[in-house]
Scaffold this motif. Structure first.
Motif, mmCIF file in Angstrom:
data_model
loop_
_atom_site.group_PDB
_atom_site.id
_atom_site.type_symbol
_atom_site.label_atom_id
_atom_site.label_comp_id
_atom_site.label_asym_id
_atom_site.label_seq_id
_atom_site.Cartn_x
_atom_site.Cartn_y
_atom_site.Cartn_z
ATOM 1 N N SER A 98 38.935 44.950 45.004
ATOM 2 C CA SER A 98 40.253 45.435 45.425
ATOM 3 C C SER A 98 40.803 46.445 44.426
ATOM 4 O O SER A 98 41.571 47.317 44.785
ATOM 5 C CB SER A 98 41.217 44.273 45.619
ATOM 6 O OG SER A 98 41.376 43.573 44.411
ATOM 7 N N ARG A 99 40.378 46.313 43.159
ATOM 8 C CA ARG A 99 40.844 47.245 42.129
ATOM 9 C C ARG A 99 40.092 46.956 40.844
ATOM 10 O O ARG A 99 39.384 45.950 40.740
ATOM 11 C CB ARG A 99 42.348 47.093 41.882
ATOM 12 C CG ARG A 99 42.740 45.723 41.345
ATOM 13 C CD ARG A 99 44.243 45.536 41.273
ATOM 14 N NE ARG A 99 44.624 44.308 40.617
ATOM 15 C CZ ARG A 99 44.656 43.118 41.189
ATOM 16 N NH1 ARG A 99 44.296 42.982 42.454
ATOM 17 N NH2 ARG A 99 45.025 42.050 40.513
ATOM 18 N N VAL A 100 40.288 47.829 39.863
ATOM 19 C CA VAL A 100 39.801 47.571 38.504
ATOM 20 C C VAL A 100 41.035 47.602 37.617
ATOM 21 O O VAL A 100 41.735 48.618 37.568
ATOM 22 C CB VAL A 100 38.809 48.654 38.041
ATOM 23 C CG1 VAL A 100 38.382 48.405 36.596
ATOM 24 C CG2 VAL A 100 37.598 48.695 38.966
ATOM 25 N N GLY A 101 41.323 46.504 36.952
ATOM 26 C CA GLY A 101 42.517 46.518 36.121
ATOM 27 C C GLY A 101 42.919 45.113 35.731
ATOM 28 O O GLY A 101 42.157 44.165 35.908
ATOM 29 N N PRO A 102 44.116 44.990 35.192
ATOM 30 C CA PRO A 102 44.562 43.671 34.748
ATOM 31 C C PRO A 102 44.917 42.756 35.922
ATOM 32 O O PRO A 102 45.441 43.210 36.928
ATOM 33 C CB PRO A 102 45.809 43.967 33.906
ATOM 34 C CG PRO A 102 46.224 45.349 34.238
ATOM 35 C CD PRO A 102 45.082 46.052 34.888
ATOM 36 N N VAL A 103 44.591 41.460 35.754
ATOM 37 C CA VAL A 103 45.039 40.430 36.693
ATOM 38 C C VAL A 103 46.148 39.669 35.983
ATOM 39 O O VAL A 103 45.917 39.043 34.944
ATOM 40 C CB VAL A 103 43.883 39.471 37.062
ATOM 41 C CG1 VAL A 103 44.393 38.319 37.934
ATOM 42 C CG2 VAL A 103 42.772 40.230 37.783
ATOM 43 N N PHE A 104 47.336 39.774 36.515
ATOM 44 C CA PHE A 104 48.485 39.150 35.863
ATOM 45 C C PHE A 104 48.652 37.717 36.323
ATOM 46 O O PHE A 104 48.377 37.382 37.463
ATOM 47 C CB PHE A 104 49.761 39.940 36.173
ATOM 48 C CG PHE A 104 49.755 41.301 35.545
ATOM 49 C CD1 PHE A 104 50.166 41.465 34.238
ATOM 50 C CD2 PHE A 104 49.302 42.411 36.249
ATOM 51 C CE1 PHE A 104 50.139 42.727 33.643
ATOM 52 C CE2 PHE A 104 49.270 43.666 35.667
ATOM 53 C CZ PHE A 104 49.690 43.822 34.360
ATOM 54 N N LYS A 105 49.119 36.905 35.421
ATOM 55 C CA LYS A 105 49.450 35.537 35.766
ATOM 56 C C LYS A 105 50.659 35.570 36.698
ATOM 57 O O LYS A 105 51.636 36.250 36.412
ATOM 58 C CB LYS A 105 49.826 34.778 34.485
ATOM 59 C CG LYS A 105 50.051 33.312 34.696
ATOM 60 C CD LYS A 105 50.387 32.627 33.388
ATOM 61 C CE LYS A 105 51.774 33.002 32.894
ATOM 62 N NZ LYS A 105 52.255 32.129 31.826
ATOM 63 N N PRO A 106 50.605 34.843 37.826
ATOM 64 C CA PRO A 106 51.767 34.865 38.702
ATOM 65 C C PRO A 106 52.966 34.179 38.049
ATOM 66 O O PRO A 106 52.828 33.515 37.030
ATOM 67 C CB PRO A 106 51.320 34.100 39.944
ATOM 68 C CG PRO A 106 49.968 33.582 39.672
ATOM 69 C CD PRO A 106 49.529 33.998 38.313
#
Lengths: 166, 161
Positions: B65-73
Motif C-alpha cells: 500500500s505504501r513504503v513508509g512509517p507505520v504509526f501506532k494507532p
C-alpha cells in the motif's frame, strides 16, 4: 515497550502528516519531505528515529497488502480465557508469527463472552484452521470458547489521519 | 466511502526472488539514511534504480500500500472497537450511516450474527459515546463497546514466504 506519554511537537506532527501516506519513491525521500517542510533531511531522519524508539512509529518499511498477496484465509479470532491469564496468553499468541495483532478487550455480557482477540493470517481457510488449532492447543482447557469471524467486505478503511494546527 | 469489495488476488508465484526478498526483509528497517533505497540495493545485490522500480510497480499493483512509517494507532483521544447485529435488509443503510462518520476509520462486514464491526476514534470519550449512541439509535440494536485494554504485539510484519 513503548512510551504512551511521549508528546509530539508541531514539527513531529507535520512529519507524521507528510509521511503517513508513504514516502516518495525517489533516491532521497527524506530530503524531499524535508524540503516540503522547510527543514533539513537530518532533522526529519532524527525525528523519525525518535518516534521509532518511543513506539509512536512501529516500523518503517514496505507495507504489504496481504490480501493481494494471496493471504485469503485471514480471520479475526476471539477467545474466552480466564481473566487472570489473559495477559500471559495474549503475549504468547501475539508472539506467533502468523498472528499480526493480539488484543485484550472487555467482555460485553451477555452478548459477547470473548476477552482476547487475535488476527490470524493464512493463505486459505484450511491453513487458517490449522493455525487456529495451534492456538487452541496452546490454551488447552483455558480455551473456554472461541470463534473466527471472517470479513466479507471492507466498507471503509482509512489510515490514521492526523491534522496539524486546529 | 461506498462499499468496496476486496481486491483481486495476484499470483504470488509471479513475483521474482528479488521482489520476494525485498518484501520479506523490508517490512521494517527501511534505512534512516539520506539514500535508503541505495542502501537496500547494496544489501540485496542490485541497483538503486531497480529497487525504486520494484517498489513503484508493487505500489501501483496494490501489492504494497505504501513504503513508509507505520504509526501506532490512537495517538491521543479516545477510541473503541464496536459491533452491531444488523438484519440483511438494513445492511446497506446501516453501513452507509456508520461509514459516513468522520470518527469511523474502519468498518468491516463480518460473517457472524454481529455482522458490522467498526472502530470509532474521537478527541474524547464523550464524542465516542455520542457517535455510538447515534449508531445505536439508527440501527435499533445494542452496539457492543469493546475498547482496547491491552495490545500484546508490536506489528513488525511477518514472513510472507
Amino acid at each position: 515497550m513503548s512510551d504512551d506519554t511521549i508528546k509530539l511537537d508541531e514539527l513531529d506532527r507535520r512529519i507524521v502528516v507528510a509521511t503517513q501516506a508513504g514516502l516518495p519513491l525517489v533516491a532521497e525521500p527524506y530530503q524531499q519531505v524535508a524540503e516540503a517542510l522547510g527543514v533539513t533531511a537530518e532533522e526529519v531522519m532524527q525525528r523519525l528515529q525518535r518516534m521509532l524508539e518511543s513506539g509512536i512509529i512501529r516500523r518503517i518499511g514496505a507495507v504489504p497488502n496481504h490480501y493481494t498477496l494471496g493471504f485469503r484465509g485471514n480471520g479475526m479470532t476471539v477467545w474466552d480465557v480466564p481473566d487472570e491469564k489473559v495477559v500471559e496468553y495474549g503475549e504468547k499468541i501475539g508472539a506467533l508469527d502468523f498472528v499480526s495483532h493480539a488484543y485484550h478487550r472487555p467482555r460485553f455480557l451477555p452478548e459477547w463472552r470473548y476477552n482476547l482477540f487475535a488476527m490470524v493470517h493464512g493463505r486459505n481457510r484450511d491453513e487458517l484452521k490449522q493455525k487456529i488449532d495451534t492456538i487452541a492447543q496452546m490454551l488447552g482447557e483455558d480455551n473456554r470458547a472461541h470463534e473466527v469471524l471472517f470479513s466479507t467486505r471492507i466498507l471503509k478503511k482509512t489510515g490514521l489521519r492526523l491534522v496539524t494546527g486546529s | 466511502m461506498l462499499a468496496e469489495t476486496l481486491q483481486p488476488e495476484l499470483n504470488p508465484e509471479a513475483l521474482t526472488e528479488l521482489e520476494k526478498r525485498l518484501l520479506n526483509e523490508y517490512q521494517q528497517g527501511l534505512p534512516l539514511s539520506p539514500t535508503p533505497f541505495a542502501d537496500m540495493a547494496q544489501h540485496l545485490g542490485t541497483t538503486e534504480d531497480e529497487v525504486l522500480r520494484i517498489l513503484d510497480d508493487m505500489q501501483q499493483q496494490g501489492i504494497i500500500s505504501r513504503v513508509g512509517p507505520v504509526f501506532k494507532p490512537k495517538q491521543a483521544g479516545a477510541s473503541t472497537l464496536a459491533a452491531v447485529a444488523v438484519p440483511p435488509e438494513a445492511m446497506a443503510s446501516a453501513a452507509a450511516f456508520i461509514s459516513a462518520f468522520d470518527e469511523v476509520n474502519h468498518n468491516y462486514e463480518r460473517l457472524h450474527r454481529l455482522n458490522l464491526w467498526f472502530v470509532v476514534t474521537a478527541p474524547n470519550q464523550q464524542r465516542v459515546d455520542e457517535v455510538l449512541a447515534e449508531i445505536e439509535a439508527h440501527c435499533g440494536q445494542p452496539v457492543l463497546h469493546l475498547p482496547l485494554m491491552k495490545h500484546f504485539h508490536i506489528d513488525l510484519g511477518f514472513p510472507l514466504w
